[in-house]
Design a protein around this motif. Structure first.
Motif, PDB file in Angstrom:
ATOM      1  N   MET A  59       0.811  -1.226   0.000  1.00 50.53           N
ATOM      2  CA  MET A  59       0.000   0.000   0.000  1.00 50.53           C
ATOM      3  C   MET A  59       0.840   1.270   0.000  1.00 50.53           C
ATOM      4  O   MET A  59       0.301   2.354  -0.215  1.00 50.53           O
ATOM      5  CB  MET A  59      -0.922   0.002   1.207  1.00 50.53           C
ATOM      6  N   GLY A  60       2.136   1.152   0.254  1.00 50.89           N
ATOM      7  CA  GLY A  60       2.955   2.347   0.221  1.00 50.89           C
ATOM      8  C   GLY A  60       4.255   2.213   0.975  1.00 50.89           C
ATOM      9  O   GLY A  60       4.561   1.183   1.572  1.00 50.89           O
ATOM     10  N   PHE A  61       5.027   3.295   0.943  1.00 48.64           N
ATOM     11  CA  PHE A  61       6.259   3.405   1.702  1.00 48.64           C
ATOM     12  C   PHE A  61       5.931   4.084   3.027  1.00 48.64           C
ATOM     13  O   PHE A  61       5.302   5.143   3.045  1.00 48.64           O
ATOM     14  CB  PHE A  61       7.291   4.256   0.952  1.00 48.64           C
ATOM     15  N   TYR A  62       6.375   3.494   4.122  1.00 48.19           N
ATOM     16  CA  TYR A  62       6.067   4.021   5.452  1.00 48.19           C
ATOM     17  C   TYR A  62       7.354   4.409   6.169  1.00 48.19           C
ATOM     18  O   TYR A  62       8.265   3.598   6.310  1.00 48.19           O
ATOM     19  CB  TYR A  62       5.310   2.990   6.289  1.00 48.19           C
ATOM     20  N   LEU A  63       7.415   5.651   6.622  1.00 46.83           N
ATOM     21  CA  LEU A  63       8.535   6.152   7.404  1.00 46.83           C
ATOM     22  C   LEU A  63       8.009   6.417   8.807  1.00 46.83           C
ATOM     23  O   LEU A  63       7.147   7.277   9.004  1.00 46.83           O
ATOM     24  CB  LEU A  63       9.092   7.439   6.789  1.00 46.83           C
ATOM     25  N   ASN A  64       8.512   5.659   9.777  1.00 45.46           N
ATOM     26  CA  ASN A  64       8.059   5.749  11.172  1.00 45.46           C
ATOM     27  C   ASN A  64       6.544   5.569  11.287  1.00 45.46           C
ATOM     28  O   ASN A  64       5.876   6.275  12.042  1.00 45.46           O
ATOM     29  CB  ASN A  64       8.476   7.082  11.795  1.00 45.46           C
ATOM     30  N   GLY A  65       5.987   4.639  10.526  1.00 49.46           N
ATOM     31  CA  GLY A  65       4.564   4.355  10.576  1.00 49.46           C
ATOM     32  C   GLY A  65       3.685   5.332   9.817  1.00 49.46           C
ATOM     33  O   GLY A  65       2.469   5.193   9.801  1.00 49.46           O
ATOM     34  N   GLU A  66       4.276   6.323   9.178  1.00 44.24           N
ATOM     35  CA  GLU A  66       3.520   7.332   8.442  1.00 44.24           C
ATOM     36  C   GLU A  66       3.724   7.126   6.943  1.00 44.24           C
ATOM     37  O   GLU A  66       4.843   6.958   6.473  1.00 44.24           O
ATOM     38  CB  GLU A  66       3.989   8.726   8.842  1.00 44.24           C
ATOM     39  N   LEU A  67       2.635   7.155   6.190  1.00 42.40           N
ATOM     40  CA  LEU A  67       2.686   6.950   4.746  1.00 42.40           C
ATOM     41  C   LEU A  67       3.390   8.127   4.082  1.00 42.40           C
ATOM     42  O   LEU A  67       2.987   9.272   4.238  1.00 42.40           O
ATOM     43  CB  LEU A  67       1.273   6.799   4.188  1.00 42.40           C
ATOM     44  N   ILE A  68       4.477   7.826   3.325  1.00 41.24           N
ATOM     45  CA  ILE A  68       5.193   8.900   2.631  1.00 41.24           C
ATOM     46  C   ILE A  68       5.034   8.814   1.112  1.00 41.24           C
ATOM     47  O   ILE A  68       5.226   9.797   0.415  1.00 41.24           O
ATOM     48  CB  ILE A  68       6.687   8.923   2.995  1.00 41.24           C
ATOM     49  N   PHE A  69       4.699   7.621   0.598  1.00 44.36           N
ATOM     50  CA  PHE A  69       4.506   7.451  -0.847  1.00 44.36           C
ATOM     51  C   PHE A  69       3.483   6.347  -1.058  1.00 44.36           C
ATOM     52  O   PHE A  69       3.621   5.244  -0.545  1.00 44.36           O
ATOM     53  CB  PHE A  69       5.831   7.101  -1.534  1.00 44.36           C
TER      54      PHE A  69
END
Length: 151
Positions: free
Chosen positions: A40-50
């Motif tokens: 579903m996407g790229f997650y940085l620290n649990g937050e969707l970034i892409f």
């Protein structure tokens, strides 16, 4: 016809594609922080970034198609064709995965860490689908030979 072995293969292939859609596919580090790549996407620290909903959609369509093929047991040729189309979708899953990796990789300070368990699942599903095609083909040969004997 849930007692046929190809049904088990197709159900396991569907389960593998569902797992590929929900499990992490890869892990990266971006500026020293871990980035998880899921369908579903790229997650940085649990937050969707892409957002990568296309990858999730390919996995979901592949899983649904495997389930649909199970119930087409009276139309074996159609089962084989849809299973081949499903294998093509799974290969497309890998190609889109690689496209997304190479699209995001040129960014500064992005390094590949490890492969997730989710990226192995479509390969297992491809193998299971191939085995299902072989068994469906064996059933078709058996039915045709019995039709020849009835004439």
């Amino acid at each position: 016809m849930l007692q046929r072995i190809q049904t088990i293969y197709l159900l396991l292939a569907a389960a593998c594609m569902v797992l590929a859609s929900v499990l992490p596919l890869a892990t990266f580090t971006f500026n020293g922080q871990p980035v998880t790549f899921e369908a579903m996407g790229f997650y940085l620290n649990g937050e969707l970034i892409f957002n990568t909903w296309g990858l999730f959609t390919l996995g979901a369509i592949s899983a649904i198609l495997s389930l649909i093929v199970v119930f087409l047991y009276k139309k074996r040729i159609l089962q084989i064709r849809l299973t081949v189309m499903n294998i093509i979708l799974m290969v497309g899953f890998y190609l889109f995965f690689l496209f997304l990796i190479f699209m995001r990789n040129p960014e500064a300070d992005t390094t590949f860490e490890k492969v997730g368990i989710g990226i192995i699942m479509p390969a297992i599903a491809i193998i299971l689908s191939y085995l299902a095609i072989r068994k469906i083909g064996e059933d078709e040969v058996l039915v045709r030979s019995l039709d020849r004997l009835r004439r």
